[in-house]
Structures are given as C-alpha cells and as structure tokens.
Design a protein around this motif. Sequence first.
Motif, mmCIF file in Angstrom:
data_model
loop_
_atom_site.group_PDB
_atom_site.id
_atom_site.type_symbol
_atom_site.label_atom_id
_atom_site.label_comp_id
_atom_site.label_asym_id
_atom_site.label_seq_id
_atom_site.Cartn_x
_atom_site.Cartn_y
_atom_site.Cartn_z
ATOM 1 N N GLY A 244 0.829 -1.221 -0.021
ATOM 2 C CA GLY A 244 -0.031 0.154 0.019
ATOM 3 C C GLY A 244 0.967 1.168 0.083
ATOM 4 N N TRP A 245 2.140 1.057 -0.374
ATOM 5 C CA TRP A 245 2.875 2.109 -0.231
ATOM 6 C C TRP A 245 3.019 3.312 -1.572
ATOM 7 C CZ3 TRP A 245 7.579 -1.123 1.538
ATOM 8 C CH2 TRP A 245 7.306 -1.293 3.028
ATOM 9 N N TRP A 246 2.373 2.430 -2.778
ATOM 10 C CA TRP A 246 2.018 3.369 -4.312
ATOM 11 C C TRP A 246 0.925 2.690 -4.564
ATOM 12 C CZ3 TRP A 246 2.501 1.624 -9.434
ATOM 13 C CH2 TRP A 246 2.546 2.678 -10.375
ATOM 14 N N GLU A 252 -0.106 9.620 -9.106
ATOM 15 C CA GLU A 252 1.230 9.995 -9.084
ATOM 16 C C GLU A 252 2.185 8.925 -9.539
ATOM 17 O OE1 GLU A 252 2.565 10.780 -5.176
ATOM 18 O OE2 GLU A 252 1.533 12.775 -4.906
ATOM 19 N N PRO A 253 3.234 9.141 -10.205
ATOM 20 C CA PRO A 253 4.120 8.264 -10.885
ATOM 21 C C PRO A 253 4.785 7.437 -9.703
ATOM 22 C CG PRO A 253 5.226 10.146 -11.113
ATOM 23 C CD PRO A 253 3.726 10.659 -10.350
ATOM 24 N N ALA A 259 8.001 5.805 -1.902
ATOM 25 C CA ALA A 259 7.842 4.265 -1.422
ATOM 26 C C ALA A 259 8.559 3.747 -0.417
ATOM 27 C CB ALA A 259 7.509 3.417 -2.890
ATOM 28 N N TYR A 260 9.696 3.850 -0.444
ATOM 29 C CA TYR A 260 10.487 3.134 0.437
ATOM 30 C C TYR A 260 11.317 3.717 1.481
ATOM 31 C CZ TYR A 260 9.670 -1.101 -2.647
ATOM 32 O OH TYR A 260 9.328 -1.865 -3.122
ATOM 33 N N CYS A 261 11.648 4.925 1.326
ATOM 34 C CA CYS A 261 12.248 5.825 2.344
ATOM 35 C C CYS A 261 11.596 6.771 3.037
ATOM 36 C CB CYS A 261 13.256 6.679 1.310
ATOM 37 S SG CYS A 261 14.346 6.053 0.352
ATOM 38 N N VAL A 262 12.264 7.030 4.240
ATOM 39 C CA VAL A 262 11.743 7.675 5.386
ATOM 40 C C VAL A 262 10.576 8.766 5.053
ATOM 41 C CG1 VAL A 262 13.411 9.809 5.531
ATOM 42 C CG2 VAL A 262 12.155 9.342 7.599
#
Length: 520
Positions: A244-246, A252-253, A259-262
């Motif tokens: 569910g991070w993108w 949004e592209p 998606a993966y960083c802080v």
Amino acid sequence: MLPLLLAVALLSFIGNVSASYAFYVGKALTQDGSVLIGGTGEEVSSHWLEIFPAKDHPANATITVGVTKDASMPGQRMNISQAPHTFRYLSMEYSDFEGFPAPITNGGVNEKGVAVRDVWVQNRDELVAMTPNPQTGLQYSDLARVVLERASTAREGVELIGKLIAEHGYADYGGNSHLIADANEGWVVLEMSGGKKLWAAERLGDDEVRVLYPGYIEDFPVDFANNTNYAGSSDIVSFAIEQGWWNPNGTEPFNIFKAYCVQGERYSARDGGFKYMSQGALENTTRAMAPVTEKDLMERVRDYRISDDEAGYGQVVSLHADMDPDLIRIWVAPTGSVTAPFNPWWLGVKSVPPEYGQHRYLTKDAASTFLDPDFQYQEATHFAGRIFKQTLYYTCSDPEAFLPIVQKMLHGFENASFGDLEWVERSAQTLVENGQREDALDLLTFYSLSRAEKALALGRTMVDALDAYVKLTGQFRMPAGSHINDPGLGAETVNCLVGFDPDQPAEQQKISRRRFRNQR
C-alpha cells in the motif's frame, strides 16, 4: 537565520545519524570531459588510506560477509565465493560503524577506472521492522569492496550488486545506497532494509549533477526491465503495491523515495533538510560552477555546511576514458577537508606512509586494549587524521577569524600540487611508453609521499600557530563538563558553520552565531 527550535531539531537529527555524502558531475558539465566523483564518509571511527594489490585466488577461495550479533541490527556472518581474480584498488578504510566488523570501506577507485561511494539512506519504519533477526547477506561495505574488486564498468558494478543480493541477501542498518561511476556514466543504487532482497538503480546522464545526502531515486518506470537507464529487483514495484505504499491507479508516478524511504512532511528526496544545505541546493550550486574542475569539486566537498567533525575524510576523482591503470589519480584529504588538504595519489603508488596508515586514534576498542607490538613503529609516528582534527578544533573555535586563513593555506598547498601535475604525469607517461613502468611507479610514489609529508608538516605548523595564538590571546578555555564524548541527541557537532544561514552577509552571520551561543 533558522528558528532556534528548527536548528535544534536539525542538530538532533544529524546527531542521531552517521552518514556519508557523494557528488556526481556528468562529463558534459566538466572542464576536461571527465566524470567527476567526490564525497566523504561520516563515521565516528579511525580512518586510514590503503592500497590493495590485484590478486589471483584459488578455485575454492571464499570471503566472509555480513554483520555480527553486535551490529545495531544483529546478523550472522556467512562465506561466499571469491572471484578468481580481484583488481587493484585504493580506499579509505575505517574501524567501526553501527557495530559492523572492521575493516570497513565507503569505496574508492579501482584499476578499471570504476569509482564507488557509499551513502546512507533511511528506509521507512515499516520496512526496517521487517528485517529478520539475525539478518544475513552482504552489507554496504561488502558491496562496495566487491564492486572495487570485480567490476570493470559502472554498469557491471550495478549488475554485480543485484546478483549478489539475489543470491545471498542484504544485511543493513536501515537502508543504504551506492554511487558507482566510470568514465562514461554514473549509477545510483538503493538497497532496501527488510530482508526482502529489494533494490533499485538509476543511470545518471552526461549533463546531470547528483548529490546524495541521503542517496535517492525518485520517479521510476514500472516497466524498468525494458529501460536501459534503470534496474532493480523484479518485485521492486509489486512489493510497494502490495504494502500500500504506491497506488498504481492513482495520479502519481511510482517514486522510489516516496515508496521506500523515510516518511514525513519535512523529508523529500532533494530538499529533506538533512544537513545545513539540502541536496537540491548543493546540486544547483555545483551545476552553476560548470564547467566543473577538480578544484571546484574539492570546494564543494569541503563546503563548511557539510564538512565538519563528522567528515572522516574527503575524496575527489576524475574518470577519463582510456586511463592507464597506474595513472588513475585520486585526491584524498586525511580527515574533514574543511581544514585538511587534499593530497594527490595514483593507483600505481607502491606504498602509503605510516602517518597515513591505521592508528589507534578513534579505533574501536583502543581504550580497552594495549597496542599489538606489530604496530609499535607505525603507532610511534604522527597520525595525519589526528593532526588535522586538531586543526579543525582550533579553527572552529573562532571560524570567522581562523577559517579564511586556514583555507588560504590549504588552497596554496593544493595549488602547488596542481602546478606539479603536468610534469609529474607527463614524465610517468613517458617512462611507461618507453617500457620503464617500474620507474614511473617509483616517480609517482616519491611525489605522493613527498606531498603527504609536506602536508603533515603544514598541519603541525597550523596546529602550533593556532595553539600559540589562542593561548597567548587568552581565548583558551577549559571544558566546563566532565563528559568528553558527545552526549547524543541535541548535541552540537564541532563545525565551522558561522550562524545557521551561511548565505547571510558577514555582519549578520556574526550576530547569528553570537545569538546561538547565548541561547543554547
């Protein structure tokens, strides 16, 4: 001037993160058409220069990789196969980071003209929480070292990282990245925490400037397998969707950093405020210098907004096509280059003077063990890292007065080295072309060691002069507390930053610094 609370928040964040930074300047933006790489490591650790020879290895040779149970995120070491042949390379080594086993490296340059820089990344909390205990796989230093030992091109280095992570996994401390470059291109590689073997890579173009602090990749094509400018683990997109991070159905592209960083409002890839000057601002400043020279990049690496007590050393290398392996040149400052000179080294140099080798100063466990007799001669010598740390501490006690003087001396010393480069390298090249390679290596070794010795003498002179001036003018003060080590969160790092906005006029900088001193 930044509000005091924001300044304290920045210091708190910085004090909680040991990091590194890197610069990439594409060959279309440099004066001589080379790819320029610069940066440093930021570890509370001893740093020393080392040259590793090329080696042949037996068929059953292995190397030990990974982290131990003592690491900040505990792991288990493992053996993997060594390559039949490893390349010659130069690197700054260090003794500790987050409990990882020494010696550790952020990278350097190898005989094929492949340069590597290691740079921190903070992954999102959910990803870090997925990391198994114990974790297994290659850690960031292992990956940098394997690329130096085995990669003939930057793209090969990227492929090697991906292959090793897929086969053995990745052991980390919360996320990481590498900048890998050769004379033709650069790549940013992000390795993700979580034990899921996730990684992503982006190619950097000829007309591009990239500053990593932290390492970052932004928009990333979902069909990256069909795009030669990107690479990654096969599930780098699908995993983000599953978590569910993108949202692939959104507007949004797909963005690796998002998606993966802080996560957080004040964190972004280029303007995260992780230091006193953002990645985006440093990129813009560097691009404005085009055509960029080695001297220009040295000034960016030693910029006092990012070079302070945390900077363990400085490096700048220019990568040209068709370089003779022995004539690959790299500039190295023995500690933070804000108050230390860059010395020229060539990959063909035969030895490193003991003053620039490993010493006990800031070496892990040095305070709890006695010296190994094998090191007694080396330890008896002066240590370049310690001497230029002394220069830093005196200079930063009054940067408005001392920093311009110290840096003028550093520039003068480096200009003298630059003035010699043409005849030194022309002479070495002539010797090589006439079948006298060993004589060429002797020449390069003699020159590098001579400049290193003179740099050390300069450092001792600066320390003595500053020591005398500070004491004779009554400025020296004894410590008020009893704890010599930084207490941690909220503590101020020793730096030569004059106020919190270095772009202010000089008078306003003085007011800002006085106000900060009075308020803390």
